[in-house]
Design an enzyme around this catalytic site. Structure first.
Site, mmCIF file in Angstrom:
data_model
loop_
_atom_site.group_PDB
_atom_site.id
_atom_site.type_symbol
_atom_site.label_atom_id
_atom_site.label_comp_id
_atom_site.label_asym_id
_atom_site.label_seq_id
_atom_site.Cartn_x
_atom_site.Cartn_y
_atom_site.Cartn_z
ATOM 1 N N LYS A 59 0.827 -1.201 0.000
ATOM 2 C CA LYS A 59 0.000 0.000 0.000
ATOM 3 C C LYS A 59 0.868 1.261 0.000
ATOM 4 O O LYS A 59 0.681 2.152 0.809
ATOM 5 C CB LYS A 59 -0.986 -0.015 1.166
ATOM 6 C CG LYS A 59 -1.989 -1.174 1.062
ATOM 7 C CD LYS A 59 -2.907 -1.257 2.234
ATOM 8 C CE LYS A 59 -3.996 -0.224 2.064
ATOM 9 N NZ LYS A 59 -5.056 -0.370 3.066
ATOM 10 N N HIS A 60 1.829 1.274 -0.945
ATOM 11 C CA HIS A 60 2.697 2.438 -1.119
ATOM 12 C C HIS A 60 3.364 2.366 -2.497
ATOM 13 O O HIS A 60 3.247 1.372 -3.199
ATOM 14 C CB HIS A 60 3.758 2.518 -0.007
ATOM 15 C CG HIS A 60 4.735 1.388 -0.030
ATOM 16 N ND1 HIS A 60 4.537 0.218 0.684
ATOM 17 C CD2 HIS A 60 5.915 1.233 -0.674
ATOM 18 C CE1 HIS A 60 5.562 -0.590 0.480
ATOM 19 N NE2 HIS A 60 6.409 -0.010 -0.352
ATOM 20 N N ALA A 61 4.047 3.435 -2.838
ATOM 21 C CA ALA A 61 4.888 3.493 -4.043
ATOM 22 C C ALA A 61 6.212 4.119 -3.622
ATOM 23 O O ALA A 61 6.364 4.596 -2.492
ATOM 24 C CB ALA A 61 4.214 4.324 -5.130
#
Length: 145
Positions: A59-61
């Site tokens: 749930k990130h980049a």
């Protein structure tokens, strides 16, 4: 999703990478070397294990990081998003890795019991380069195009 052979120049924001196993009746071995069969230098590696199947990870980049992810054992489902394209893939074989480039949102779902993911990263841990909210990611992804 496109699959490339290890060592090919990666131009996609993400793709599957076929790793070449070497072995005989004693077993198999896969070697991964910076700039030889992956397109970046490895500055960090870590592994993810004992993840409950009901939990969502990632749930990130990243704004400045490339990764190669390998399911050493077991399987999990990845959701990958470039801000324009959203795709799901299963990572479930130790000779098929997932390359994830910069500005790709990633989520990991549905971990099998005993799943072990090995992650090779192009940079040292830098919390400031993580993009941790989806709304912020979408805004930054638009600016990158």
């Amino acid at each position: 999703m496109k699959t490339v052979l290890a060592g090919q120049h990666l131009v996609s924001p993400y793709c599957l990478v076929s790793l070449t196993p070497h072995g005989d009746e004693r077993g198999k071995l896969i070697s991964i070397e910076s700039f030889r069969n992956i397109s970046f230098g490895i500055k960090r590696f870590y592994y993810i294990y004992d993840t409950d199947p009901d939990w969502v990870r990632g749930k990130h980049a990243h704004s400045n990081l490339e990764q190669l992810v390998i399911a050493i054992d077991g399987a999990c489902r990845f959701v990958l998003d470039t801000g324009k394209v959203r795709e799901e893939i299963w990572l479930n074989r130790p000779n098929i890795a997932l390359y994830i480039g910069k500005y790709v949102w990633r989520e990991m779902h549905d971990f099998s019991y005993g799943c072990k993911l090995l992650v090779l990263a192009s940079e040292y841990y830098q919390p400031e380069e993580y993009i941790r909210t989806y709304d912020n990611f979408i805004q930054l992804a638009k600016e990158q195009k």
